[in-house]
Scaffold this motif. Sequence first.
Motif, PDB file in Angstrom:
ATOM      1  N   ALA A 175      68.453  64.422  45.822  1.00 17.72           N
ATOM      2  CA  ALA A 175      67.681  65.446  45.490  1.00 17.72           C
ATOM      3  C   ALA A 175      66.318  65.092  45.344  1.00 17.72           C
ATOM      4  O   ALA A 175      65.389  65.783  44.909  1.00 17.72           O
ATOM      5  N   LYS A 229      67.222  66.849  49.989  1.00 17.51           N
ATOM      6  CA  LYS A 229      67.729  68.336  49.766  1.00 17.51           C
ATOM      7  C   LYS A 229      66.568  69.210  49.556  1.00 17.51           C
ATOM      8  O   LYS A 229      65.768  68.886  48.788  1.00 17.51           O
ATOM      9  N   PRO A 230      66.690  70.456  50.151  1.00 19.44           N
ATOM     10  CA  PRO A 230      67.708  71.039  51.035  1.00 19.44           C
ATOM     11  C   PRO A 230      67.459  70.295  52.091  1.00 19.44           C
ATOM     12  O   PRO A 230      66.368  69.835  52.782  1.00 19.44           O
ATOM     13  N   ILE A 231      68.651  70.122  53.043  1.00 20.51           N
ATOM     14  CA  ILE A 231      68.662  69.300  54.251  1.00 20.51           C
ATOM     15  C   ILE A 231      68.064  69.998  55.622  1.00 20.51           C
ATOM     16  O   ILE A 231      68.416  71.311  55.836  1.00 20.51           O
ATOM     17  N   THR A 248      70.177  74.002  48.426  1.00 18.74           N
ATOM     18  CA  THR A 248      70.902  73.525  49.620  1.00 18.74           C
ATOM     19  C   THR A 248      71.916  74.187  50.326  1.00 18.74           C
ATOM     20  O   THR A 248      71.782  74.598  51.453  1.00 18.74           O
ATOM     21  N   SER A 249      72.911  74.719  49.345  1.00 16.71           N
ATOM     22  CA  SER A 249      73.878  75.451  49.894  1.00 16.71           C
ATOM     23  C   SER A 249      73.533  76.730  50.396  1.00 16.71           C
ATOM     24  O   SER A 249      73.950  77.076  51.531  1.00 16.71           O
ATOM     25  N   THR A 292      81.077  72.282  48.077  1.00 11.11           N
ATOM     26  CA  THR A 292      80.094  73.015  48.995  1.00 11.11           C
ATOM     27  C   THR A 292      79.606  72.511  49.869  1.00 11.11           C
ATOM     28  O   THR A 292      79.200  72.763  51.068  1.00 11.11           O
ATOM     29  N   ILE A 293      78.570  71.540  49.292  1.00 12.36           N
ATOM     30  CA  ILE A 293      77.913  70.521  50.389  1.00 12.36           C
ATOM     31  C   ILE A 293      78.630  69.723  51.352  1.00 12.36           C
ATOM     32  O   ILE A 293      78.201  69.927  52.585  1.00 12.36           O
ATOM     33  N   ARG A 301      78.216  71.608  59.942  1.00 20.51           N
ATOM     34  CA  ARG A 301      77.181  71.546  60.812  1.00 20.51           C
ATOM     35  C   ARG A 301      77.211  70.275  61.711  1.00 20.51           C
ATOM     36  O   ARG A 301      76.940  70.116  62.994  1.00 20.51           O
ATOM     37  N   GLY A 345      71.562  76.200  53.540  1.00 22.08           N
ATOM     38  CA  GLY A 345      72.325  75.682  54.615  1.00 22.08           C
ATOM     39  C   GLY A 345      73.414  76.745  55.039  1.00 22.08           C
ATOM     40  O   GLY A 345      73.674  76.926  56.484  1.00 22.08           O
ATOM     41  N   PHE A 346      73.885  77.518  54.257  1.00 17.98           N
ATOM     42  CA  PHE A 346      75.064  78.476  54.827  1.00 17.98           C
ATOM     43  C   PHE A 346      74.290  79.809  55.566  1.00 17.98           C
ATOM     44  O   PHE A 346      74.757  80.258  56.254  1.00 17.98           O
ATOM     45  N   SER A 398      70.420  71.183  44.648  1.00 12.69           N
ATOM     46  CA  SER A 398      71.716  71.428  45.653  1.00 12.69           C
ATOM     47  C   SER A 398      72.160  72.767  45.582  1.00 12.69           C
ATOM     48  O   SER A 398      72.588  72.952  46.786  1.00 12.69           O
ATOM     49  N   LEU A 407      79.518  72.369  53.989  1.00 12.52           N
ATOM     50  CA  LEU A 407      78.226  72.606  54.701  1.00 12.52           C
ATOM     51  C   LEU A 407      78.062  71.490  55.862  1.00 12.52           C
ATOM     52  O   LEU A 407      77.749  71.733  57.090  1.00 12.52           O
ATOM     53  N   PHE A 450      68.391  70.181  58.904  1.00 10.14           N
ATOM     54  CA  PHE A 450      69.513  69.718  59.844  1.00 10.14           C
ATOM     55  C   PHE A 450      68.786  68.848  61.185  1.00 10.14           C
ATOM     56  O   PHE A 450      69.457  67.922  61.596  1.00 10.14           O
TER      57      PHE A 450
END
Lengths: 390, 119
Positions: B83, B104-106, A167-168, B12-13, B20, A171-172, A164, B16, B108
């Motif tokens: 996850a 995760k992580p995604i 991911t942040s 946060t997720i 997006r 992603g950011f 998790s 994000l 996109f």
Amino acid sequence: MIGVARFLQQRQDFEDATARSYQREIAARTRLAQGVHPAAARTAILSQQRSRQVLRDEISSQTRDTALLVGAGLIAGLTGAALLFTGLISSMRRPLEDLVDASGRLAGGDLDVRVKVGGLSETATLGSAFNEMAEELQRRAGERDQLERMKDEFVLTASHELRSPLTSVQGFAELLLLQREKLDPEQAETVEVILDNTRHLVRLLNDLLDLARSDAGRLTIKTAASEPATLVEDAVRTMRGQFEARGQRLGLEIEPGMPTIEADRDRIRQVLVNLLTNANDYCPEGAGIEVKARRVDADIEMVVSDDGPGIPEEQLAHIFERFSRGDAGETQRVGGTGLGLAISKSLVELHGGAIEAESTRGEGSTFRVRLPASASPATPASHPTATEAS
Amino acid sequence: MARVLLADDSETILLLLRTRLEMEGHDVETVVDGQGVVDAVRAATAPHDVLLLDAMMPRKSGIDALRELRAAGVDTPALIVSAHTDGGDGEEHEGLGIAAYVTKPIDFPQLFTLIAELT
């Protein structure tokens, strides 16, 4: 035993008689020396000597008899002993054979094995000692298994929990790069470094997860009939850009009409991409890499070979072990997780196949993946037999 | 453009994903748990095109919310964010109409392709 006792008694008698006759002789000699009745004394001495001879003869004949008796006794004793031992051995043999058999099974990993305790006290003692040892081994194995499970669970949980935040971060960072026009070149580069490292962390996490699953026996594959040619071509397509970027020649040779293989396509692609990535990373610019797929006996063999620097012998021996990697400098340059080949080996073995490496210093390395071909008839290849890319 | 109902317990997720998805031109509504999903679907005047649900959320998970919705006859396509890299428990999730699992992580671009295919 009786024979021996009699012999001893007779020997004692002989000694007593000898001692007595000796005393008489001394007395006679004393008298002779004193000059008392010399003739009588001489007669007495001669008579003494004669009687001693008779006694000796008698004793010697008795000794013969005794020897015979002892011999006979000995034979009887031995026979008895032999009979006794035969009984003893046969009553020990069975428990001992059981012990040997049980030890073999225990050594082979069967910790449930126990022996029947009984029979002679010695074998019974051995048997219970063996059982105690087996109990102890089983208890320790249980503890070790539990520790292993806890370790596997920990790695699984940790890698899920880490996902998790990663991911942040990833992603950011990607979001920032999407607005590159708002960043100055230095900022953009900084974000790229963050992103590179995040991706590396994700790869490491995925690899650790695969290994933890493999250790826990939870690494599973979902297989389907697959064309080996397609799998190889997919992997090569994925990697072509990287080879071009380093000016490396990539040759592809696929035998037409290969039978299908039962494969988890994603996983076999992962193995092939891993082998290609290694070749790409460890070979210098301008090196040549050959990818081949062909039928060998009942298997399909996929080969990735290069004309790079080769792998030192001592390293080659451990190449499929986790975190076994090139020297520190190389590792720094190459990146990677040091887990790829260990995972590849697990994955290939899950398919019932085998992976091996050979290398000659200065001439290059070859990695062979062999997967069992399906029994189904060969499908005609709709793929070009050889393509060349640079 | 799709109407996406997005559920995740991490602020946060959510930020994000929302950013997006909106950058791609989607219309995004966010909730923080499974009950929020059920409530949002019931309250929606126009149905959502896609449900993008985190598998693990406190109180009511994405899976439990989806089960409840399916039982109520809601057949909106669903994507489960997880996850876990090995997808979901096949048997447990069977019949829930999960179009795909997003790990995760995604990734996109892959997520945008999935949404485009479902709408």
